[in-house]
Design an enzyme around this catalytic site. Structure first.
Site, PDB file in Angstrom:
ATOM      1  N   ASP A 202       0.867  -1.175   0.000  1.00 13.12           N
ATOM      2  CA  ASP A 202       0.000   0.000   0.000  1.00 13.12           C
ATOM      3  C   ASP A 202       0.906   1.228   0.000  1.00 13.12           C
ATOM      4  OD1 ASP A 202      -3.026   0.928   1.281  1.00 13.12           O
ATOM      5  OD2 ASP A 202      -1.310   2.255   1.666  1.00 13.12           O
ATOM      6  N   ILE A 203       0.531   2.231  -0.802  1.00  5.74           N
ATOM      7  CA  ILE A 203       1.370   3.435  -0.880  1.00  5.74           C
ATOM      8  C   ILE A 203       1.223   4.235   0.423  1.00  5.74           C
ATOM      9  CG2 ILE A 203       1.868   5.533  -2.215  1.00  5.74           C
ATOM     10  CD1 ILE A 203       0.535   4.160  -4.627  1.00  5.74           C
ATOM     11  N   ASN A 210      -2.273  13.192  -3.499  1.00  8.48           N
ATOM     12  CA  ASN A 210      -3.448  13.727  -4.202  1.00  8.48           C
ATOM     13  C   ASN A 210      -3.758  15.156  -3.754  1.00  8.48           C
ATOM     14  OD1 ASN A 210      -4.334  11.653  -5.958  1.00  8.48           O
ATOM     15  ND2 ASN A 210      -5.123  10.509  -4.219  1.00  8.48           N
ATOM     16  N   ASP A 219      -2.739   9.596 -10.131  1.00  6.34           N
ATOM     17  CA  ASP A 219      -2.964   8.522 -11.124  1.00  6.34           C
ATOM     18  C   ASP A 219      -1.663   8.139 -11.832  1.00  6.34           C
ATOM     19  OD1 ASP A 219      -5.597   8.353 -10.538  1.00  6.34           O
ATOM     20  OD2 ASP A 219      -6.348   9.122 -12.454  1.00  6.34           O
ATOM     21  N   GLU A 245      -5.075   2.252  -3.776  1.00  7.75           N
ATOM     22  CA  GLU A 245      -3.613   2.334  -3.927  1.00  7.75           C
ATOM     23  C   GLU A 245      -2.950   1.156  -3.233  1.00  7.75           C
ATOM     24  OE1 GLU A 245      -4.317   2.861  -0.475  1.00  7.75           O
ATOM     25  OE2 GLU A 245      -2.549   4.167  -0.302  1.00  7.75           O
TER      26      GLU A 245
END
Ligand code: GH3
Ligand code: MG
Ligand code: MG
Length: 322
Positions: A202-203, A210, A219, A245
């Site tokens: 997971d980021i 964002n 994106d 993500e």
């Protein structure tokens, strides 16, 4: 005088017989001529039908499995010249695997709209749908094989399947495919007793990316990460977008230690990459190896838990489930 009249009578009789024979001959000649016209008519009729059908048509001698005739569509599907194809064994082009055990002549089966394979003159395989009808023509038995090329349809089916199972943004598998893949891989583990590992990552702080740089930049990061990871993975690994993500890798044949090494490579590759606009991105990874007694859910829960452990322990790290 009596003799002369006898001879005359005899001659008249012979003449009558001769005339009768000529009449019979004339009649049979006319009949033969008519038959000839009909035969050539039916042949022309047959050829016209063969030419008009938008499918490959082949006439086969069932005893020797030789091609007796074929239409233009069959010729162009096979490639090359018609005269070179005529006389060849049908299995050279159609249903090569059925040589010696032909479903029609040997096994007395019916082939109606069955999927088969055509090998063209260059050795390429084409999927076809084939129907075979046995016929008797001029007292001889023949097989009429009709087939259509379904490679375009197959390509479209595969493309539809690919689209249905792929995440558009990243090109990774989407979550729809997960159940089918994990179920199959777990079955394989049970059968062959080979290891199976899953990596989830997971980021870290992606919301900030964002919020700071906008959704489009976010994106682009997702796309780039998918690209970097795919380059590291083997062809046999499944790479999937699990959620926004979060990603999952299903890796058959590697144990927990090897999966840890792979997860570390992924973490470092992403962590060292300089993303446009943003400087650094990090990911947190969880790793779990399939254990006897695991269900799909318990297996995924162990990898999910280990990923959250990596988050809790400070992010940008790999945690392995015990
Ligand atoms: P953490 O380190 O705990 O994972 O923090 P985080 O900010 O990454 O986690 P959080 O769950 O708070 O936020 C995930 C964010 O991922 C929220 C959402 O804006 C973003 N996200 C999810 N899907 C997409 C996507 O398709 N495109 C973009 N650009 N952002 C997405
Ligand atoms: Mg996150
Ligand atoms: Mg998340």
């Amino acid at each position: 005088m009596a003799d002369e009249s006898k001879t005359k009578k005899h001659l008249v009789n012979e003449l009558k017989k001769l005339r009768h024979r000529i009449a019979v001959l004339e009649k049979s000649e006319a009949k033969l001529r008519q038959m000839g016209v009909e035969l050539s008519d039916s042949e022309a009729y047959l050829k016209a039908i063969m030419a008009a059908i938008p499918a490959g048509v082949m006439i086969i001698d069932p005893e020797r499995h030789r091609i007796v005739d074929l239409n233009e569509t069959a010729t162009s599907l096979i490639g090359g010249q018609k005269k070179r194809i005529i006389g060849k064994e049908c299995h050279q082009y159609v249903c090569p695997a059925e040589k010696g055990r032909c479903p029609i002549t040997d096994l007395h089966q019916v082939i109606d709209n069955s999927e088969r394979v055509l090998i063209d003159a260059k050795g390429r395989k084409l999927p076809i749908i084939k129907t075979v009808v046995p016929v008797t023509f001029r007292n001889c038995k023949f097989l009429i094989e009709t087939f259509i090329d379904i490679s375009e349809r197959k390509r479209m089916d595969e493309e539809l399947k690919r689209l249905a199972t792929t995440d558009i943004l990243t090109g990774a598998y989407n979550r729809t495919s997960f159940d089918e893949i994990i179920e199959r891989e777990i079955e394989r583990v049970k059968r062959y007793n080979k290891p199976l590992s899953v990596i989830m990552f997971d980021i870290d702080h992606f919301k900030q990316v964002n919020d700071t740089f906008g959704h489009n930049v976010g994106d682009a990061v997702l796309k780039k990460i998918a690209y970097l990871v795919k380059k590291i993975l083997r062809k046999v690994d499944y790479f999937m977008r699990w959620g926004g993500e979060e990603f999952i890798i299903i890796s058959a044949g590697i144990d927990r230690e090897q999966a840890y090494t792979l997860a570390e490579r992924i973490r470092k590759r992403i962590g060292n990459y300089k993303f446009d606009h943003i400087d650094k991105i990090t990911v947190s990874c969880g790793v779990a190896e399939y254990q006897e007694g695991d269900t799909e859910n318990s297996f995924i829960k162990r990898v999910d838990d280990s990923m959250y452990q990596a988050k809790r322990e400070g992010r940008n790290r790999v945690a392995v489930a015990v």
